[in-house]
Design a protein around this motif. Structure first.
Motif, PDB file in Angstrom:
ATOM      1  N   SER A  96       0.826  -1.196   0.000  1.00 34.62           N
ATOM      2  CA  SER A  96       0.000   0.000   0.000  1.00 34.62           C
ATOM      3  C   SER A  96       0.867   1.255   0.000  1.00 34.62           C
ATOM      4  CB  SER A  96      -0.915   0.019   1.225  1.00 34.62           C
ATOM      5  OG  SER A  96      -1.564   1.274   1.316  1.00 34.62           O
ATOM      6  N   GLU A  97       0.875   1.972  -1.107  1.00 31.09           N
ATOM      7  CA  GLU A  97       1.607   3.234  -1.167  1.00 31.09           C
ATOM      8  C   GLU A  97       0.962   4.267  -0.258  1.00 31.09           C
ATOM      9  OE1 GLU A  97       1.964   4.404  -5.247  1.00 31.09           O
ATOM     10  OE2 GLU A  97       3.007   2.568  -5.804  1.00 31.09           O
ATOM     11  N   LYS A  98      -0.362   4.204  -0.096  1.00 30.04           N
ATOM     12  CA  LYS A  98      -1.079   5.174   0.735  1.00 30.04           C
ATOM     13  C   LYS A  98      -0.704   5.034   2.207  1.00 30.04           C
ATOM     14  CE  LYS A  98      -5.549   6.965   1.952  1.00 30.04           C
ATOM     15  NZ  LYS A  98      -6.978   6.962   1.737  1.00 30.04           N
ATOM     16  N   TYR A  99      -0.456   3.812   2.660  1.00 32.05           N
ATOM     17  CA  TYR A  99      -0.186   3.575   4.078  1.00 32.05           C
ATOM     18  C   TYR A  99       1.269   3.163   4.307  1.00 32.05           C
ATOM     19  CZ  TYR A  99      -5.177   4.058   4.482  1.00 32.05           C
ATOM     20  OH  TYR A  99      -6.456   4.555   4.428  1.00 32.05           O
ATOM     21  N   ALA A 100       2.185   4.056   3.937  1.00 32.66           N
ATOM     22  CA  ALA A 100       3.615   3.903   4.232  1.00 32.66           C
ATOM     23  C   ALA A 100       4.181   2.568   3.776  1.00 32.66           C
ATOM     24  CB  ALA A 100       3.888   4.121   5.718  1.00 32.66           C
ATOM     25  N   ASN A 101       3.799   2.133   2.576  1.00 34.63           N
ATOM     26  CA  ASN A 101       4.280   0.873   2.013  1.00 34.63           C
ATOM     27  C   ASN A 101       3.958  -0.342   2.895  1.00 34.63           C
ATOM     28  OD1 ASN A 101       5.296   2.048  -0.367  1.00 34.63           O
ATOM     29  ND2 ASN A 101       7.120   2.684   0.738  1.00 34.63           N
ATOM     30  N   ALA A 102       2.806  -0.276   3.557  1.00 30.32           N
ATOM     31  CA  ALA A 102       2.369  -1.387   4.410  1.00 30.32           C
ATOM     32  C   ALA A 102       2.140  -2.631   3.561  1.00 30.32           C
ATOM     33  CB  ALA A 102       1.085  -1.018   5.146  1.00 30.32           C
ATOM     34  N   GLU A 103       2.590  -3.766   4.077  1.00 32.29           N
ATOM     35  CA  GLU A 103       2.365  -5.034   3.398  1.00 32.29           C
ATOM     36  C   GLU A 103       0.958  -5.527   3.723  1.00 32.29           C
ATOM     37  OE1 GLU A 103       5.432  -7.795   4.372  1.00 32.29           O
ATOM     38  OE2 GLU A 103       6.966  -6.643   3.319  1.00 32.29           O
TER      39      GLU A 103
ATOM     40  N   ILE B 201     -10.167  -7.213   1.592  1.00 24.50           N
ATOM     41  CA  ILE B 201      -9.860  -7.986   2.792  1.00 24.50           C
ATOM     42  C   ILE B 201      -8.432  -8.478   2.612  1.00 24.50           C
ATOM     43  CG2 ILE B 201     -12.224  -8.619   3.340  1.00 24.50           C
ATOM     44  CD1 ILE B 201     -11.717 -11.346   2.046  1.00 24.50           C
ATOM     45  N   HIS B 202      -7.699  -8.597   3.710  1.00 25.03           N
ATOM     46  CA  HIS B 202      -6.303  -9.030   3.618  1.00 25.03           C
ATOM     47  C   HIS B 202      -5.816  -9.520   4.960  1.00 25.03           C
ATOM     48  CE1 HIS B 202      -4.734  -5.401   5.657  1.00 25.03           C
ATOM     49  NE2 HIS B 202      -5.708  -4.779   5.019  1.00 25.03           N
ATOM     50  N   GLY B 203      -4.747 -10.260   4.929  1.00 34.30           N
ATOM     51  CA  GLY B 203      -4.119 -10.741   6.141  1.00 34.30           C
ATOM     52  C   GLY B 203      -3.257  -9.653   6.766  1.00 34.30           C
ATOM     53  N   PHE B 204      -2.808  -9.903   7.990  1.00 34.98           N
ATOM     54  CA  PHE B 204      -1.893  -8.994   8.673  1.00 34.98           C
ATOM     55  C   PHE B 204      -1.231  -9.764   9.805  1.00 34.98           C
ATOM     56  CE2 PHE B 204      -0.643  -5.131  11.063  1.00 34.98           C
ATOM     57  CZ  PHE B 204      -0.063  -4.439  10.023  1.00 34.98           C
TER      58      PHE B 204
END
Length: 68
Positions: A32-39, A52-55
């Motif tokens: 996610s470029e919007k959220y600080a390159n969050a995986e 939906i996604h894992g974390f």
């Protein structure tokens, strides 16, 4: 079927209600470029900018954001 904990959308970014088909976007790993390159592993689009996604950890409260 999978029984697991989830974190729904936080106030102002609520998870949409309804019945959805998966896709068209489906990724093993989305950055996610919007959220600080969050995986965002195992991302599946459910509607528009809602995925939906894992974390690595799951908050016990509504904490997710909507991806743009």
């Amino acid at each position: 079927m999978l029984d697991t904990r989830i974190s729904s959308g936080r106030p102002g970014m609520e998870t949409p209600k309804g019945t959805f088909e998966a896709g068209p976007l489906k990724r093993k790993l989305l950055i996610s470029e919007k959220y600080a390159n969050a995986e965002m592993p195992w991302s599946v689009q459910i509607r528009g900018d809602s995925l939906i996604h894992g974390f690595a950890s799951v908050s016990p409260r509504a904490a997710s954001s909507r991806y743009h």
